[in-house]
Design a protein around this motif. Sequence first.
Motif, PDB file in Angstrom:
ATOM      1  N   GLU A 115       0.829  -1.205   0.000  1.00 18.70           N
ATOM      2  CA  GLU A 115       0.000   0.000   0.000  1.00 18.70           C
ATOM      3  C   GLU A 115       0.864   1.256   0.000  1.00 18.70           C
ATOM      4  N   ALA A 116       1.922   1.250   0.785  1.00 19.27           N
ATOM      5  CA  ALA A 116       2.828   2.403   0.826  1.00 19.27           C
ATOM      6  C   ALA A 116       3.464   2.633  -0.542  1.00 19.27           C
ATOM      7  N   ILE A 117       3.858   1.559  -1.198  1.00 20.60           N
ATOM      8  CA  ILE A 117       4.452   1.675  -2.536  1.00 20.60           C
ATOM      9  C   ILE A 117       3.424   2.241  -3.517  1.00 20.60           C
ATOM     10  N   ARG A 118       2.193   1.735  -3.447  1.00 16.31           N
ATOM     11  CA  ARG A 118       1.133   2.214  -4.340  1.00 16.31           C
ATOM     12  C   ARG A 118       0.900   3.703  -4.134  1.00 16.31           C
ATOM     13  N   ARG A 119       0.816   4.124  -2.884  1.00 18.44           N
ATOM     14  CA  ARG A 119       0.587   5.544  -2.590  1.00 18.44           C
ATOM     15  C   ARG A 119       1.759   6.405  -3.042  1.00 18.44           C
ATOM     16  N   ASP A 120       2.969   5.907  -2.860  1.00 19.07           N
ATOM     17  CA  ASP A 120       4.149   6.649  -3.290  1.00 19.07           C
ATOM     18  C   ASP A 120       4.135   6.819  -4.804  1.00 19.07           C
ATOM     19  N   GLU A 121       3.759   5.769  -5.516  1.00 24.40           N
ATOM     20  CA  GLU A 121       3.678   5.846  -6.976  1.00 24.40           C
ATOM     21  C   GLU A 121       2.611   6.845  -7.406  1.00 24.40           C
ATOM     22  N   GLU A 122       1.487   6.891  -6.691  1.00 20.41           N
ATOM     23  CA  GLU A 122       0.442   7.871  -7.011  1.00 20.41           C
ATOM     24  C   GLU A 122       0.954   9.294  -6.818  1.00 20.41           C
ATOM     25  N   LEU A 123       1.712   9.513  -5.750  1.00 19.35           N
ATOM     26  CA  LEU A 123       2.282  10.836  -5.520  1.00 19.35           C
ATOM     27  C   LEU A 123       3.274  11.194  -6.621  1.00 19.35           C
ATOM     28  N   ASP A 124       4.139  10.241  -6.969  1.00 17.04           N
ATOM     29  CA  ASP A 124       5.146  10.481  -8.007  1.00 17.04           C
ATOM     30  C   ASP A 124       4.512  10.777  -9.364  1.00 17.04           C
ATOM     31  N   SER A 125       3.404  10.099  -9.676  1.00 22.31           N
ATOM     32  CA  SER A 125       2.765  10.264 -10.981  1.00 22.31           C
ATOM     33  C   SER A 125       1.846  11.475 -11.038  1.00 22.31           C
ATOM     34  N   GLY A 126       1.560  12.050  -9.886  1.00 17.49           N
ATOM     35  CA  GLY A 126       0.649  13.188  -9.841  1.00 17.49           C
ATOM     36  C   GLY A 126      -0.808  12.793  -9.706  1.00 17.49           C
ATOM     37  N   ALA A 127      -1.090  11.486  -9.584  1.00 14.40           N
ATOM     38  CA  ALA A 127      -2.464  11.023  -9.425  1.00 14.40           C
ATOM     39  C   ALA A 127      -3.020  11.374  -8.049  1.00 14.40           C
ATOM     40  N   ALA A 128      -2.144  11.615  -7.092  1.00 16.06           N
ATOM     41  CA  ALA A 128      -2.547  11.995  -5.740  1.00 16.06           C
ATOM     42  C   ALA A 128      -1.732  13.213  -5.325  1.00 16.06           C
ATOM     43  N   ARG A 129      -2.272  13.925  -4.373  1.00 16.69           N
ATOM     44  CA  ARG A 129      -1.601  15.122  -3.888  1.00 16.69           C
ATOM     45  C   ARG A 129      -1.433  15.007  -2.381  1.00 16.69           C
ATOM     46  N   ALA A 130      -0.302  15.443  -1.877  1.00 14.34           N
ATOM     47  CA  ALA A 130      -0.038  15.414  -0.441  1.00 14.34           C
ATOM     48  C   ALA A 130      -0.472  16.735   0.185  1.00 14.34           C
ATOM     49  N   TYR A 131      -0.965  16.659   1.398  1.00 15.08           N
ATOM     50  CA  TYR A 131      -1.369  17.834   2.161  1.00 15.08           C
ATOM     51  C   TYR A 131      -0.669  17.797   3.514  1.00 15.08           C
ATOM     52  N   PRO A 132      -0.346  18.958   4.068  1.00 15.28           N
ATOM     53  CA  PRO A 132       0.259  18.983   5.399  1.00 15.28           C
ATOM     54  C   PRO A 132      -0.701  18.386   6.434  1.00 15.28           C
ATOM     55  N   ALA A 133      -0.161  17.665   7.402  1.00 12.20           N
ATOM     56  CA  ALA A 133      -0.983  16.990   8.404  1.00 12.20           C
ATOM     57  C   ALA A 133      -1.875  17.968   9.152  1.00 12.20           C
ATOM     58  N   ASP A 134      -1.353  19.141   9.501  1.00  7.31           N
ATOM     59  CA  ASP A 134      -2.171  20.082  10.262  1.00  7.31           C
ATOM     60  C   ASP A 134      -3.384  20.548   9.452  1.00  7.31           C
ATOM     61  N   GLU A 135      -3.226  20.672   8.138  1.00  3.22           N
ATOM     62  CA  GLU A 135      -4.348  21.053   7.273  1.00  3.22           C
ATOM     63  C   GLU A 135      -5.390  19.942   7.224  1.00  3.22           C
ATOM     64  N   VAL A 136      -4.945  18.708   7.085  1.00  4.63           N
ATOM     65  CA  VAL A 136      -5.859  17.562   7.031  1.00  4.63           C
ATOM     66  C   VAL A 136      -6.619  17.435   8.349  1.00  4.63           C
ATOM     67  N   LEU A 137      -5.910  17.555   9.453  1.00  6.92           N
ATOM     68  CA  LEU A 137      -6.558  17.442  10.759  1.00  6.92           C
ATOM     69  C   LEU A 137      -7.554  18.575  10.977  1.00  6.92           C
ATOM     70  N   ALA A 138      -7.214  19.784  10.562  1.00  5.32           N
ATOM     71  CA  ALA A 138      -8.134  20.913  10.711  1.00  5.32           C
ATOM     72  C   ALA A 138      -9.416  20.676   9.908  1.00  5.32           C
ATOM     73  N   ARG A 139      -9.286  20.158   8.684  1.00  2.00           N
ATOM     74  CA  ARG A 139     -10.472  19.866   7.874  1.00  2.00           C
ATOM     75  C   ARG A 139     -11.316  18.764   8.505  1.00  2.00           C
ATOM     76  N   ALA A 140     -10.645  17.749   9.047  1.00  2.00           N
ATOM     77  CA  ALA A 140     -11.366  16.653   9.693  1.00  2.00           C
ATOM     78  C   ALA A 140     -12.132  17.149  10.923  1.00  2.00           C
ATOM     79  N   ARG A 141     -11.477  17.991  11.703  1.00  2.00           N
ATOM     80  CA  ARG A 141     -12.148  18.551  12.902  1.00  2.00           C
ATOM     81  C   ARG A 141     -13.349  19.404  12.500  1.00  2.00           C
ATOM     82  N   ALA A 142     -13.186  20.169  11.431  1.00  2.00           N
ATOM     83  CA  ALA A 142     -14.285  21.027  10.975  1.00  2.00           C
ATOM     84  C   ALA A 142     -15.475  20.189  10.521  1.00  2.00           C
ATOM     85  N   ARG A 143     -15.234  19.042   9.933  1.00  2.00           N
ATOM     86  CA  ARG A 143     -16.331  18.174   9.469  1.00  2.00           C
ATOM     87  C   ARG A 143     -17.079  17.527  10.629  1.00  2.00           C
TER      88      ARG A 143
END
Length: 74
Positions: free
Chosen positions: A44-72
Amino acid sequence: MSVDELREEALRLNPAARARLARELLASLDALSEAEIEKLWIDEAIRRDEELDSGAARAYPADEVLARARARRK
C-alpha cells in the motif's frame, strides 16, 4: 476475473448482499499473519508513493488535514 471486474460485479449486488460480502471479506483479513499484514502495508505504501510520483494523488500537510477533519465533525 480481475479485481476491477470483481468489484463491478459486487457493486451490482443488493445492499444486504454487499454488506454480507464486506463482512466476510473483512473477517478474512483477521486470519492473516503478521508477515502478510506487513507485506500488505508495504504494498500500500508503494502504491501511494507511486500515485504521488505520478501526480495522481496530492499530499497535504498533516495540520491542514486534521483541521479539515475537525471542521467536518462539528
